[in-house]
Design an enzyme around this catalytic site. Sequence first.
Site, PDB file in Angstrom:
ATOM      1  N   ASN A  11       0.811  -1.265   0.082  1.00  0.00           N
ATOM      2  CA  ASN A  11       0.280  -0.092   0.018  1.00  0.00           C
ATOM      3  C   ASN A  11       0.893   1.337   0.055  1.00  0.00           C
ATOM      4  O   ASN A  11       1.463   1.651   1.006  1.00  0.00           O
ATOM      5  CB  ASN A  11      -0.932  -0.237   1.254  1.00  0.00           C
ATOM      6  CG  ASN A  11      -1.845   1.188   1.413  1.00  0.00           C
ATOM      7  OD1 ASN A  11      -1.874   1.985   0.552  1.00  0.00           O
ATOM      8  ND2 ASN A  11      -2.476   1.316   2.427  1.00  0.00           N
ATOM      9  N   LYS A  13       0.165   4.317  -0.268  1.00  0.00           N
ATOM     10  CA  LYS A  13      -0.436   5.184   0.396  1.00  0.00           C
ATOM     11  C   LYS A  13      -0.342   6.674  -0.569  1.00  0.00           C
ATOM     12  O   LYS A  13      -0.272   6.380  -1.650  1.00  0.00           O
ATOM     13  CB  LYS A  13       0.088   5.592   1.814  1.00  0.00           C
ATOM     14  CG  LYS A  13      -0.191   4.382   2.589  1.00  0.00           C
ATOM     15  CD  LYS A  13      -0.061   4.548   4.238  1.00  0.00           C
ATOM     16  CE  LYS A  13      -0.216   3.187   4.594  1.00  0.00           C
ATOM     17  NZ  LYS A  13      -0.132   3.095   6.411  1.00  0.00           N
ATOM     18  N   HIS A  95      -9.509   0.947   5.212  1.00  0.00           N
ATOM     19  CA  HIS A  95      -8.098   0.967   5.917  1.00  0.00           C
ATOM     20  C   HIS A  95      -8.053   2.154   7.238  1.00  0.00           C
ATOM     21  O   HIS A  95      -9.162   3.135   7.061  1.00  0.00           O
ATOM     22  CB  HIS A  95      -7.235   1.839   4.738  1.00  0.00           C
ATOM     23  CG  HIS A  95      -5.791   1.655   5.354  1.00  0.00           C
ATOM     24  ND1 HIS A  95      -5.339   2.913   6.160  1.00  0.00           N
ATOM     25  CD2 HIS A  95      -4.789   0.842   5.149  1.00  0.00           C
ATOM     26  CE1 HIS A  95      -3.866   2.517   6.577  1.00  0.00           C
ATOM     27  NE2 HIS A  95      -3.592   1.424   5.970  1.00  0.00           N
ATOM     28  N   GLU A  97      -6.621   4.657   8.130  1.00  0.00           N
ATOM     29  CA  GLU A  97      -6.367   5.830   7.838  1.00  0.00           C
ATOM     30  C   GLU A  97      -7.891   6.569   7.076  1.00  0.00           C
ATOM     31  O   GLU A  97      -8.231   7.662   7.371  1.00  0.00           O
ATOM     32  CB  GLU A  97      -5.294   6.129   6.861  1.00  0.00           C
ATOM     33  CG  GLU A  97      -4.262   5.875   7.480  1.00  0.00           C
ATOM     34  CD  GLU A  97      -2.867   5.288   6.753  1.00  0.00           C
ATOM     35  OE1 GLU A  97      -2.945   5.340   5.659  1.00  0.00           O
ATOM     36  OE2 GLU A  97      -2.045   4.858   7.516  1.00  0.00           O
ATOM     37  N   GLU A 165      -5.212  -4.862  10.686  1.00  0.00           N
ATOM     38  CA  GLU A 165      -4.123  -3.731  10.971  1.00  0.00           C
ATOM     39  C   GLU A 165      -4.199  -3.023  12.300  1.00  0.00           C
ATOM     40  O   GLU A 165      -5.054  -2.182  12.097  1.00  0.00           O
ATOM     41  CB  GLU A 165      -4.116  -3.027   9.836  1.00  0.00           C
ATOM     42  CG  GLU A 165      -3.826  -3.350   8.336  1.00  0.00           C
ATOM     43  CD  GLU A 165      -3.160  -2.397   7.493  1.00  0.00           C
ATOM     44  OE1 GLU A 165      -2.315  -2.961   6.644  1.00  0.00           O
ATOM     45  OE2 GLU A 165      -3.537  -1.152   7.327  1.00  0.00           O
ATOM     46  N   GLY A 171       2.721   2.578  10.717  1.00  0.00           N
ATOM     47  CA  GLY A 171       3.607   3.586  10.431  1.00  0.00           C
ATOM     48  C   GLY A 171       4.511   3.811  11.533  1.00  0.00           C
ATOM     49  O   GLY A 171       4.902   4.878  11.776  1.00  0.00           O
ATOM     50  N   SER A 211       3.866  -2.088  10.274  1.00  0.00           N
ATOM     51  CA  SER A 211       5.190  -2.086  10.608  1.00  0.00           C
ATOM     52  C   SER A 211       5.925  -3.276  10.191  1.00  0.00           C
ATOM     53  O   SER A 211       6.906  -3.646  10.718  1.00  0.00           O
ATOM     54  CB  SER A 211       5.636  -1.656  12.034  1.00  0.00           C
ATOM     55  OG  SER A 211       5.262  -0.332  11.917  1.00  0.00           O
TER      56      SER A 211
END
Length: 249
Positions: A11, A13, A95, A97, A165, A171, A211
């Site tokens: 991904n 992003k 996701h 985010e 996730e 991240g 990560s």
Amino acid sequence: AGSGKFFVGGNWKCNGTKESITKLVSDLNNVKLEDDVDVVVAPPFLYIDQVKSSLAPRIEISAQNSWVSKGGAFTGEISVEQLKDIGCKWVILGHSERRHVIGEDDQFIGKKAAYALSEGLGVIACIGELLEEREAGKTFDVCFQQLKAYADAVPSWDGIVIAYEPVWAIGTGKVATPDQAQEVHAAVRDWLKKNVSPEVASKTRIIYGGSVNGGNCAELAKKEDIDGFLVGGASLKGPEFGTIVNSVT
Ligand code: G3P
């Protein structure tokens, strides 16, 4: 790794320029990828065409989002029909985010998944808890509620890959331990068994994201219910992404 073919998604992003993406594609084209792994990358929408025309066809293309219904008067959105037109086979939905930064809720994400599947796209359906939810002992509740929203919306689980996730691992460099990830993956599979069907539970791939890198992927890949990865930062480096793709073998 256990259910089905190992699956690794990158991904990207909201990262990259024409120049950096040209370099990343060329690095990916030079990496030897094991045959027995499904490999997908999700560039930003603007670069999908560039990537599609230059990346080895062995790697499939995913979008990072899609609109909830047929395209039309929806300013700023990208439709499933357009994604298919440009050669996407997959879309990442739900996701963290998009849930926590953009504010998409479970029902909206469920509808998006149902629409994308109905048009023939594969869906990488993300779930995962926040740090405070984990600390409050609510990890399973949160993941099951997110799963239920998908289950309530989709007519079939064919074409869905679940991505677990944990938000605190995304991240942050703070990867879930193999045991922490395995515990949730096993619980997700058990939830599918009880609430969808034993067949769906055994054949649906449950991949881990948060990560993942070239150094920690092999240990995670050994776990029974970890069927692949969804990789953010490390997917922007071709050779390291190759190491992650090949980690199951
Ligand atoms: O979708 C993948 C992602 O959220 C994980 O990101 O950078 O922690 O690998 P990263």
